[in-house]
Scaffold this motif. Structure first.
Motif: not given
Length: 232
Positions: A75-83, A89-98
């Motif tokens: 699947v495609p994934t978007l990750a956003v990270e704050y340093f 740093s702190l990171e979160t991801i966004c994706c759906f997987t079936q």
């Protein structure tokens, strides 16, 4: 899935195209667009309940143990990270997987659950190692909340009279390791990432609103990602 891919691509394009976001390898925010392989286990940790009639059916079929396996997905994934600084740093991801959950061992070839759509909401605290080179390895850990949508009984389960299945939303743990490689001073880079999740959801199978089977699963996926990054 197509809509999710388009949304991720649009978000990434917006982040990379905004003039005010001057790229820098030391920026506070990093956005990653990744291709991700989700490799779950799915084996049954325990059978918490089985209706007598269903147990009899399994016995008649010569089934002495109940086990399962979930299929892999990409699947495609978007990750956003704050340093916070150069190290943390702190990171979160966004994706759906079936996924589908099918029988294994004595139940090999059977179809138990179809179209399990999972949102693996994950937040990791990461520690980055300064190697003095272009390679920036990191490790991380944090909570993961697996939110489940749209699960349906598989063909074999329907043949046994199951008309509804419900998998629980589950809190677990994610461990993470990877490496970022900046490409010059523009803020662009490439990234490799691996996560190991420890998640144990419960699946409940119903026939005419009567629970006939309840199983606890070791979902425990490996999640392997590679892609491009932009830091600003």
């Amino acid at each position: 899935m197509r809509k999710m891919t388009m949304l991720i691509a649009a978000a990434a394009a917006t982040a990379l195209a905004t003039p005010a976001m001057a790229g820098s390898p030391d920026g506070k925010i990093q956005v990653k667009v990744l291709g991700t392989a989700v490799l779950p286990d799915g084996e049954i940790d325990s059978v918490k309940y089985i209706d007598g009639g269903l147990a009899g059916t399994f016995a008649d079929l010569g089934v002495s143990s109940v086990d399962a396996k979930a299929n892999d997905n990409v699947v495609p994934t978007l990750a956003v990270e704050y340093f916070f600084n150069k190290t943390f740093s702190l990171e979160t991801i966004c994706c759906f997987t079936q996924h589908h959950v099918n029988g294994d061992a004595d139940l090999a070839g059977t179809e138990l659950v179809d179209h399990v759509l999972i949102l693996p909401a994950t937040l990791t605290l990461k520690a980055h190692l300064d190697t003095g080179t272009m390679f920036k390895p990191y490790i991380g850990a944090g909570p993961a909340w697996f939110i489940v949508f749209d699960e349906k009984p598989g063909a074999t389960a329907r043949d046994l009279g199951v008309d509804r299945v419900k998998m629980s939303n589950t809190l677990g743990l994610a461990l993470q390791g990877g490496v970022d490689v900046p490409l010059g001073d523009s803020g662009f880079g490439v990234s490799l990432d691996a996560k190991k999740y420890f998640i144990k959801p419960t699946a409940k199978f119903y026939a005419e609103d009567v629970k006939v089977l309840e199983t606890k699963h070791n979902l425990d996926p490996w999640v392997l990602s590679a892609g491009v990054s932009y830091r600003f």
